[in-house]
Design an enzyme around this catalytic site. Structure first.
Site, PDB file in Angstrom:
ATOM      1  N   LYS A 166     -62.812  30.889  71.118  1.00  0.00           N
ATOM      2  CA  LYS A 166     -63.093  29.456  71.302  1.00  0.00           C
ATOM      3  C   LYS A 166     -61.836  28.796  71.872  1.00  0.00           C
ATOM      4  O   LYS A 166     -60.753  29.315  71.655  1.00  0.00           O
ATOM      5  CB  LYS A 166     -63.454  28.804  69.961  1.00  0.00           C
ATOM      6  N   HIS A 285     -76.356  39.433  72.323  1.00  0.00           N
ATOM      7  CA  HIS A 285     -76.422  38.102  71.734  1.00  0.00           C
ATOM      8  C   HIS A 285     -77.839  37.568  71.887  1.00  0.00           C
ATOM      9  O   HIS A 285     -78.494  37.835  72.885  1.00  0.00           O
ATOM     10  CB  HIS A 285     -75.425  37.152  72.408  1.00  0.00           C
TER      11      HIS A 285
END
EC number: 4.1.1.39
Length: 471
Positions: A166, A285
């Site tokens: 992130k 994912h």
């Protein structure tokens, strides 16, 4: 002879067959059906069977050119849902001949392609599928399997640790690679591209692949452990996706990644075949899954998406956390975690499993717990998921007050402490907080992490819950 009779007739005359004995080769589906007012459940169940197999809204003369008995889907059982008015579970059996071999795409187009917009139904949800052994054998499945992955990585006896880098969008490739290096150096096994990191103007894929590979090799040299970064190969075309996977293989990295729902099952299966042929692990994912699986009365349950992924191919898949910020009830989650990992799963309605499923040695998939988890969750995660899981702490690593590497250290220390305590026979559910506190006495990094996240809770009611079982 009767001849051809034009006109509209009720579906249930042809497609509702309560006396039907299911075959071992049938694909079985459990649908949660909410009929429109005035539509009887048998007609609604039969309509689902018809519209997802051979039926159409009126009789057609070309029906006479084939054997409907051989090819039609059959609604063979209907049960009311306890505690819900006007909601039923309809069980439908499909003959195997309706499906192309080795194509999840075709399986879904047939079973859920058309029928969900059907006017006679207020809502429809596919709860579970029983995939017959004969059909499973037409799929390659995951590129590697859980044991093969452990052997490639030389990591045994504990869950694996990961971290999503992130901020997910906006970093340059070099700074991104630096964040990867810090996390891996600190003790994580994997770092991860966020699902929406593909190849944007601020960071093109090739630059990211190069810097992340450099980061992994540097961390590997320093720690003596094998490290990986999930390089997201998802792209706008299948050709571009394979091009990125080829580049990853040329860099010698162990693992690539794909967003299998947005990328699509056809692309995913192609990538899984490439990964098996070239020794790459494949991390999956599930971006977009909640669009499909979140509502209890309409859509498709995640356990179906997970089964489909095991057939299409993937070595890891995100599967909820039970304890973090994203949806996932414990019994339901453990139900589909077993469906992903185990070879044989018994029918168990208390966990939402409608059918017994035999995977006949198709490789398993490692579930990934990710989303709003931190060091205080470690005992619960270790207990819930066991060894064959990847525990992923994004903010729970990068949010550490001292930086990424100490954040990684904190997670690794917490994990090793939980595994050690479990192996000594301690009860992680009851003693979890004590185990973490004890470990933090000799790890300043863990102590700092414990302090930062001691009060964080994501307490919301789950949207998708199990039905009460009839007493």
């Amino acid at each position: 002879s009767v001849g051809f009779k034009a006109g509209v007739k009720e579906y249930k005359l042809t497609y509702y067959t309560p006396e039907y004995e299911t075959k071992d080769t049938d694909i079985l589906a459990a649908f949660r059906v909410t009929p429109q007012p005035g539509v009887p459940p048998e007609e609604a169940g039969a309509a689902v069977a018809a519209e997802s197999s051979t039926g159409t809204w009126t009789t057609v003369w070309t029906d006479g050119l084939t054997s409907l008995d051989r090819y039609k889907g059959r609604c063979y059982h209907i049960e009311p849902v306890a505690g819900e008015e006007d909601q039923y579970i309809a069980y439908v059996a499909y003959p195997l001949d309706l499906f192309e071999e080795g194509s999840v795409t075709n399986m879904f187009t047939s079973i859920v392609g058309n029928v969900f917009g059907f006017k006679a139904l207020r809502a429809l949800r596919l709860e579970d599928l029983r995939i017959p052994v004969a059909y499973i054998k037409t799929f390659q499945g995951p590129p590697h399997a859980i044991q093969v992955e452990r052997d490639k990585l030389n990591k045994y006896g504990r869950p694996l640790l990961g971290c999503t880098i992130k901020p997910k969008l906006g970093l340059s490739a070099k700074n991104y690679g630096r964040a990867v290096y810090e996390c891996l150096r600190g003790g994580l096994d994997f770092t991860k591209d966020d699902e929406n990191v593909n190849s944007q103007p601020f960071m093109r894929w090739r630059d990211r692949f190069l810097f992340c590979a450099e980061a992994x090799y540097k961390a590997q040299a320093e720690t003596g452990e094998i490290k990986g970064h999930y390089l997201n190969a998802t792209a706008g075309t299948c050709e571009e996706m394979i091009k990125r996977a080829v580049f990853a293989r040329e860099l010698g990295v162990p693992i690539v990644m794909h967003d299998y729902l947005t990328g699509g099952f056809t692309a995913n299966t192609s990538l899984a075949h490439y990964c098996r042929d070239n020794g790459l692990l494949l991390h999956i994912h599930r971006a977009m899954h909640a669009v499909i699986d979140r509502q209890k009365n309409h859509g498709m349950h995640f356990r179906v998406l997970x089964k489909a992924l095991r057939m299409s191919g993937g070595d890891h898949i995100h599967a909820g956390t039970v304890v973090g910020k994203l949806e996932g009830e414990r019994d339901i989650t453990l139900g589909f975690v077993d469906l992903l990992r185990d070879d044989f799963i018994e029918k168990d309605r208390s966990r939402g499993i409608y059918f017994t499923q035999d995977w006949v040695s198709l490789p398993g998939v490692i579930p990934v717990a990710s989303g709003g988890i931190h060091v205080w969750h470690m005992p619960a995660l270790t207990e819930i998921f066991g060894d064959d899981a990847v525990l992923q702490f994004g903010g729970g690593t990068l949010g550490h007050p001292w930086g990424n590497a100490p954040g990684a250290v904190a997670n690794r220390v917490a994990l090793e402490a939980c595994v050690k305590a479990r192996n000594e026979g301690r009860d992680l559910a009851a003693e979890g907080n004590d185990i973490i506190r004890e470990a933090s006495k000799w790890s300043p990094e863990l102590a700092a992490a414990c302090e930062v996240w001691k009060e964080i809770r994501f307490n919301f009611q789950a949207v998708d819950t199990l039905d009460p079982l009839k007493s």
